[in-house]
Design a protein around this motif. Sequence first.
Motif, mmCIF file in Angstrom:
data_model
loop_
_atom_site.group_PDB
_atom_site.id
_atom_site.type_symbol
_atom_site.label_atom_id
_atom_site.label_comp_id
_atom_site.label_asym_id
_atom_site.label_seq_id
_atom_site.Cartn_x
_atom_site.Cartn_y
_atom_site.Cartn_z
ATOM 1 N N ALA A 279 -16.692 5.757 -33.090
ATOM 2 C CA ALA A 279 -15.983 5.284 -34.100
ATOM 3 C C ALA A 279 -15.494 6.100 -35.286
ATOM 4 O O ALA A 279 -14.554 6.135 -35.818
ATOM 5 N N THR A 280 -16.446 6.975 -35.350
ATOM 6 C CA THR A 280 -16.062 8.156 -36.500
ATOM 7 C C THR A 280 -15.702 9.362 -36.118
ATOM 8 O O THR A 280 -16.404 10.304 -35.796
ATOM 9 N N VAL A 281 -14.361 9.575 -35.740
ATOM 10 C CA VAL A 281 -13.839 10.628 -35.417
ATOM 11 C C VAL A 281 -12.702 11.073 -36.477
ATOM 12 O O VAL A 281 -11.963 10.218 -36.707
ATOM 13 N N VAL A 282 -12.915 12.085 -37.143
ATOM 14 C CA VAL A 282 -12.012 12.576 -38.092
ATOM 15 C C VAL A 282 -10.602 12.807 -37.796
ATOM 16 O O VAL A 282 -10.381 13.400 -36.630
ATOM 17 N N SER A 283 -9.596 12.505 -38.618
ATOM 18 C CA SER A 283 -8.169 12.911 -38.061
ATOM 19 C C SER A 283 -8.072 14.385 -38.843
ATOM 20 O O SER A 283 -8.269 14.533 -40.162
ATOM 21 N N LEU A 284 -7.418 15.223 -37.955
ATOM 22 C CA LEU A 284 -7.409 16.515 -38.601
ATOM 23 C C LEU A 284 -5.951 16.610 -39.420
ATOM 24 O O LEU A 284 -5.743 17.770 -39.604
ATOM 25 N N GLN A 285 -5.512 15.369 -39.433
ATOM 26 C CA GLN A 285 -4.229 15.590 -40.250
ATOM 27 C C GLN A 285 -4.523 15.163 -41.804
ATOM 28 O O GLN A 285 -3.517 15.226 -42.873
ATOM 29 N N ASP A 286 -5.725 14.842 -42.162
ATOM 30 C CA ASP A 286 -6.254 14.387 -43.442
ATOM 31 C C ASP A 286 -5.984 15.817 -44.227
ATOM 32 O O ASP A 286 -6.343 16.737 -43.823
ATOM 33 N N ASP A 287 -5.614 15.509 -45.621
ATOM 34 C CA ASP A 287 -5.572 16.734 -46.536
ATOM 35 C C ASP A 287 -6.617 17.388 -46.591
ATOM 36 O O ASP A 287 -6.685 18.585 -46.657
ATOM 37 N N ARG A 288 -7.907 16.729 -46.503
ATOM 38 C CA ARG A 288 -8.984 17.220 -46.873
ATOM 39 C C ARG A 288 -9.317 18.473 -45.599
ATOM 40 O O ARG A 288 -9.675 19.580 -45.832
ATOM 41 N N ILE A 289 -8.885 18.194 -44.392
ATOM 42 C CA ILE A 289 -9.104 19.001 -43.377
ATOM 43 C C ILE A 289 -8.032 20.197 -43.410
ATOM 44 O O ILE A 289 -8.011 21.515 -43.447
ATOM 45 N N ARG A 290 -6.764 19.717 -43.898
ATOM 46 C CA ARG A 290 -5.725 20.444 -43.956
ATOM 47 C C ARG A 290 -5.863 21.910 -44.935
ATOM 48 O O ARG A 290 -5.663 23.064 -44.949
ATOM 49 N N LYS A 291 -6.950 21.331 -45.959
ATOM 50 C CA LYS A 291 -7.267 22.387 -47.114
ATOM 51 C C LYS A 291 -8.321 23.311 -46.868
ATOM 52 O O LYS A 291 -8.574 24.076 -47.647
ATOM 53 N N MET A 292 -8.907 23.026 -45.774
ATOM 54 C CA MET A 292 -10.195 23.813 -45.410
ATOM 55 C C MET A 292 -9.622 25.067 -45.079
ATOM 56 O O MET A 292 -8.515 25.470 -44.519
ATOM 57 N N SER A 293 -10.583 26.236 -45.341
ATOM 58 C CA SER A 293 -10.086 27.519 -45.009
ATOM 59 C C SER A 293 -10.443 27.938 -43.624
ATOM 60 O O SER A 293 -11.062 26.999 -42.792
ATOM 61 N N ASP A 294 -9.603 28.962 -42.857
ATOM 62 C CA ASP A 294 -9.752 28.899 -41.568
ATOM 63 C C ASP A 294 -11.199 29.411 -41.024
ATOM 64 O O ASP A 294 -11.763 29.114 -40.107
#
Length: 202
Positions: free
Chosen positions: A159-174
Amino acid sequence: MLRGFFVIFVLCMIAIVAVFGFRGQKSTQPPTEVFPDMVRQPKVRAQAPLDFFADGRGPRLPVAGTVPVGYEMPKPKTEDMPPGMTGDAPEEAHTRVAFSAGTDYFNTGKMGDQWGTGIPLPVTRELMERGQQRFNITCAMCHGAAAVGNGITKQYGLATVVSLQDDRIRKMSDGEIFNTITNGKNTMMPYGPNIVVADRWA
């Protein structure tokens, strides 16, 4: 009938005593084993002699010409080496090593003590297509084809699969994203041993 019952009772008592009656008893004799214990089974012990081989050694040297999984055979510096490259610099290591083997940005995603930003490979159409292919093979089952966290594994209890479209993920560095792919995070397993370095950046 009573005699039959008595015989069955005696046989059951013998079986119970045979199985449980002597547990904990001390003896100088080796125990009776139906299957040999793994401690005493024939095997090669580390740094131990072995009569099986002619040289009497148990540990064997690697077969000549073999390399560990994930590595390529070293090439002469003049063979297929781009101009200006000697093959000695750390940033050139990825031309020969497929899995993480260094401490530079390419292998760790870090610049000093901080996560770095930028893809340490030429961002070409081929690299993007390769990344999409690897994502569909390795990541889409959990994160979904659109990376919104709705992969097929959710139907089976994950059940706990993160969305890679979340702003938190988008703001992560490469570099941090690369590190997460390499070492995993929370319920996500590490993919460093399964995906080569260049594919993790793709």
